[in-house]
Design a protein around this motif. Sequence first.
Motif, PDB file in Angstrom:
ATOM      1  N   PHE A  83      19.407   4.975  10.301  1.00  0.00           N
ATOM      2  CA  PHE A  83      20.609   5.321   9.553  1.00  0.00           C
ATOM      3  C   PHE A  83      20.407   5.126   8.053  1.00  0.00           C
ATOM      4  CE2 PHE A  83      22.459   3.933  13.741  1.00  0.00           C
ATOM      5  CZ  PHE A  83      22.664   5.220  14.194  1.00  0.00           C
ATOM      6  N   VAL A  84      19.639   4.123   7.681  1.00  0.00           N
ATOM      7  CA  VAL A  84      19.324   3.920   6.264  1.00  0.00           C
ATOM      8  C   VAL A  84      18.496   5.088   5.740  1.00  0.00           C
ATOM      9  CG1 VAL A  84      18.067   2.474   4.631  1.00  0.00           C
ATOM     10  CG2 VAL A  84      19.497   1.415   6.384  1.00  0.00           C
ATOM     11  N   LEU A  85      17.532   5.538   6.520  1.00  0.00           N
ATOM     12  CA  LEU A  85      16.700   6.665   6.096  1.00  0.00           C
ATOM     13  C   LEU A  85      17.524   7.936   5.964  1.00  0.00           C
ATOM     14  CD1 LEU A  85      13.541   6.081   8.330  1.00  0.00           C
ATOM     15  CD2 LEU A  85      13.902   5.385   5.954  1.00  0.00           C
ATOM     16  N   ILE A  86      18.434   8.154   6.897  1.00  0.00           N
ATOM     17  CA  ILE A  86      19.306   9.334   6.829  1.00  0.00           C
ATOM     18  C   ILE A  86      20.131   9.298   5.547  1.00  0.00           C
ATOM     19  CG2 ILE A  86      21.373  10.351   7.891  1.00  0.00           C
ATOM     20  CD1 ILE A  86      20.079   9.505  10.626  1.00  0.00           C
ATOM     21  N   GLU A 104      27.276   0.824  11.487  1.00  0.00           N
ATOM     22  CA  GLU A 104      26.093   0.820  10.628  1.00  0.00           C
ATOM     23  C   GLU A 104      25.831   2.163   9.935  1.00  0.00           C
ATOM     24  OE1 GLU A 104      23.452  -1.426   8.652  1.00  0.00           O
ATOM     25  OE2 GLU A 104      24.784  -2.148  10.239  1.00  0.00           O
ATOM     26  N   PRO A 105      26.036   3.321  10.601  1.00  0.00           N
ATOM     27  CA  PRO A 105      25.810   4.589   9.897  1.00  0.00           C
ATOM     28  C   PRO A 105      26.673   4.731   8.641  1.00  0.00           C
ATOM     29  CG  PRO A 105      25.906   4.974  12.249  1.00  0.00           C
ATOM     30  CD  PRO A 105      26.303   3.543  12.037  1.00  0.00           C
ATOM     31  N   GLU A 106      27.963   4.398   8.762  1.00  0.00           N
ATOM     32  CA  GLU A 106      28.817   4.515   7.580  1.00  0.00           C
ATOM     33  C   GLU A 106      28.425   3.490   6.523  1.00  0.00           C
ATOM     34  OE1 GLU A 106      33.412   3.972   6.160  1.00  0.00           O
ATOM     35  OE2 GLU A 106      33.036   5.000   8.065  1.00  0.00           O
ATOM     36  N   ALA A 107      28.104   2.272   6.952  1.00  0.00           N
ATOM     37  CA  ALA A 107      27.693   1.252   5.991  1.00  0.00           C
ATOM     38  C   ALA A 107      26.460   1.701   5.220  1.00  0.00           C
ATOM     39  CB  ALA A 107      27.418  -0.062   6.716  1.00  0.00           C
ATOM     40  N   ALA A 108      25.500   2.322   5.908  1.00  0.00           N
ATOM     41  CA  ALA A 108      24.288   2.797   5.239  1.00  0.00           C
ATOM     42  C   ALA A 108      24.604   3.921   4.264  1.00  0.00           C
ATOM     43  CB  ALA A 108      23.278   3.272   6.285  1.00  0.00           C
TER      44      ALA A 108
END
Length: 345
Positions: A83-86, A104-108
Amino acid sequence: MTLRPDDFDLDHHGDLEVGHGLVDLAVNVRAGTPPGWLVEEVGASLTDLAAYPRQDAALAAVAARHRRDPSQILLTAGAAEAFVLIARAFRPRHPVVVHPQFTEPEAALRSAGHLVDRVILGPETGFALDPRAVPSDADLVVIGNPTNPTSILHGADELRELARPDRILVVDEAFMDAVPGEPESLVGASIPGLVVVRSLTKTWGLAGLRVGYVVAAPALIEQLAAVQSQWPVSTPALAAAIACSNERAVAEAAQAAADLDRQRAHLLAGLRCTAAVSTYGVARGPFVLVHVAGAAVVREQLRERGFAVRRGDTFPGLGPDWLRIAVRPESVTDAFLKVWQDVLG
């Protein structure tokens, strides 16, 4: 309904609920893992720690597992790194995250400077997905399947409706191997802009090892790899990726998924014996989401009696009267249900 509130603790995860002496019903890792044979495989790799990690064999194993080409696979330090890479690789003008789901996706995305919109699915529809609820101009959409914490398995056809030629569609399938037969998985689909995120953490008990992967078109994989650090996946994690991709592991995961179906039905039957508890939709993941008045007090009383469950109010779209409970073997569930009924009685 599309919202943009910022009053949820996106960094709160189930491991923060667990404490010394508590029975863990807050973290969605399968009980009794990792199995002994996997520990042996990972342990055997420790003799190679002097060398830098080589991914070729692990890429080939994961690709073969899903009948894809290795160029369509990116190994990551858990799904969280994906998710960080995205968030780093893509520069969407209008990213949308479908909630309630893993935060986590939104946080990233937010950490990378993106302004994120939310599409909230509600209990009145069983948290079912209506593709029309996603704004047509959204050029990056994130959705979980099955979704954490609702445990809802969205249909592959509904997810396909979210695809657009100019849109990145991210489907988080971290819990898909917990569904017998993986009937709604898109991991083998050829859809423009599709990015599927998978994890080995949940079924195999590898949260401390950090290993997951992305399945996407080669061009998208190249974009993600361009923002990834050198040697992101350790040698023991690569050994785990190989071991968890062979026929034996696939068969064991399938049996675990079947066991999970039975164990989840047992948990739900016990929960529904309590009139104050409501569930919505059809749970298909290794956890269930329940609505109970005064959930914060209930959670604390459960802790006092030795059981940790996951609070639900940190998930956008949910409030203070929601709890997520992990599925466990029947003997553990029976002990929990006795305490649960005492607390609510």
